[in-house]
Enzyme design. Structure first.
Site, PDB file in Angstrom:
ATOM      1  N   GLU A  46       0.826  -1.204   0.000  1.00 55.65           N
ATOM      2  CA  GLU A  46       0.000   0.000   0.000  1.00 55.65           C
ATOM      3  C   GLU A  46       0.867   1.263   0.000  1.00 55.65           C
ATOM      4  O   GLU A  46       1.857   1.355   0.730  1.00 55.65           O
ATOM      5  CB  GLU A  46      -0.903   0.027   1.238  1.00 55.65           C
ATOM      6  N   LYS A 136      -9.103   3.909  -1.798  1.00 53.48           N
ATOM      7  CA  LYS A 136      -9.429   3.433  -0.453  1.00 53.48           C
ATOM      8  C   LYS A 136     -10.676   4.134   0.078  1.00 53.48           C
ATOM      9  O   LYS A 136     -10.752   5.365   0.085  1.00 53.48           O
ATOM     10  CB  LYS A 136      -8.234   3.678   0.467  1.00 53.48           C
ATOM     11  N   CYS A 170      -5.158  -2.048   2.917  1.00 54.95           N
ATOM     12  CA  CYS A 170      -4.923  -1.926   4.355  1.00 54.95           C
ATOM     13  C   CYS A 170      -6.181  -2.231   5.168  1.00 54.95           C
ATOM     14  O   CYS A 170      -6.781  -3.293   5.022  1.00 54.95           O
ATOM     15  CB  CYS A 170      -4.367  -0.527   4.626  1.00 54.95           C
TER      16      CYS A 170
END
Length: 316
Positions: A46, A136, A170
């Site tokens: 990430e 994200k 994540c």
């Protein structure tokens, strides 16, 4: 007969922190290495390009109107990836040469969208085309001081060899609904991108595998005090406040029964290569298929809004 096998590579490396061009060049070399190892998919951690914002929690990142935080952010935004500008062209060429999928975490700055950055997972196919950009959905804790929130446009799966693969960034991997959305699209290979640290991957990787009866890959980056380049802003201060190790890796692979194929690997730059067999997914789906015979769409269903978030909508 179509093969049920897929060779994957997890490239656990450190960035040339906050330097897009240098980190990109390093990643190109690792894609070429993965190609030589016969990988059909290679993944990076990430925010690896150009790096995770480790400075925020260590330099009073929440202080309003801080000149220091403004300098950090301005440099970060300047080093962000603009896909429309062609910033990923070297990686696209590397994917094409290696004939493999490349998955990577980037700080994305969309064209004509101001100067906010998004933590994005980019999919590049073996023809060198950018196939998907997943932003994200919710930055975690102090990340919200740096990253904008994403949307559902990139919450998709793709045929990668015999598998249907999906992935999340994540702590998105802790969110049940995004996982369910990918499972409902036929996901049987899940890729989780992490900035680093075994504590993040050691429990959740096996859980995702067992829950989805899928292969679960976790790929992490590294970050050590020595990875701070001399030429970035406030380099001396960063070396002073950063611990010796901010991210120690933790890349690993779990099978669809939730057992380790590769336990978390720490403190070393390495390419983890493994061969996965789709037959193992079929075996584990015999008694539990989360979006198949064990689903109850008459009782519970999930809706995705795939529209890109945007301020301006133009109509003629």
């Amino acid at each position: 007969m179509i093969s049920s096998l897929l060779t994957v590579g997890l490239a656990q490396i450190a960035p040339i922190w906050l330097d897009r061009a240098a980190t990109l060049a390093k990643m190109v070399d690792w894609v070429a290495r993965a190609g030589r190892e016969g990988c059909q998919l290679v993944a990076f951690g990430e925010a690896l390009l150009p790096g995770y914002p480790f400075w925020v929690e260590l330099t009073d990142g929440a202080r309003f109107e801080s000149a220091l935080q403004k300098r950090f952010y301005a440099h970060y935004a300047e080093q962000a990836v603009r896909i429309e500008r062609g910033d990923l062209a070297p990686l696209c060429a590397a994917a094409r040469a290696a004939k493999c999928w490349v998955l990577l975490g980037v700080m994305e700055q969309p064209a004509a969208r101001g100067h906010s950055v998004y933590c994005s997972m980019v999919w590049i196919d073996p023809q060198g085309e950018v196939r998907n950009v997943h932003r994200k959905l919710m930055p975690t804790f102090e990340e919200r001081l740096v990253w904008a929130t994403g949307d559902g446009a990139g919450l998709r799966t793709f045929e990668v060899g015999p598998f249907r693969a999906g992935g999340l960034n994540c702590w998105e991997n802790w969110m049940p609904l995004p996982r369910a959305a990918l499972q409902a699209q036929g996901e049987d290979l899940h890729v989780a991108l992490w900035p680093g640290n075994v504590r993040n991957t050691i429990d959740l990787t096996r859980h995702i595998a067992r829950e989805g009866r899928s292969f679960s890959l976790a790929v992490s980056g590294l970050m050590r005090r020595g990875d701070v380049p001399d030429h970035i802003p406030e380099a001396a201060l960063l070396r002073e406040v950063l611990p010796e190790t901010s991210a120690n890796g933790g890349s690993c692979i779990a099978g669809p029964d939730g057992q380790w194929l590769v336990e978390p690997v720490a403190d070393v730059e390495t390419l983890i290569v493994a061969q996965l067999d789709l037959a193992r997914v079929r075996e584990e789906r015999q008694n539990f298929d989360p979006s198949g015979h064990y689903a109850r769409p008459d009782v519970l269903r999930l809706e995705i809004d795939r529209r890109r978030q945007q301020v301006l909508i133009e109509r003629d």
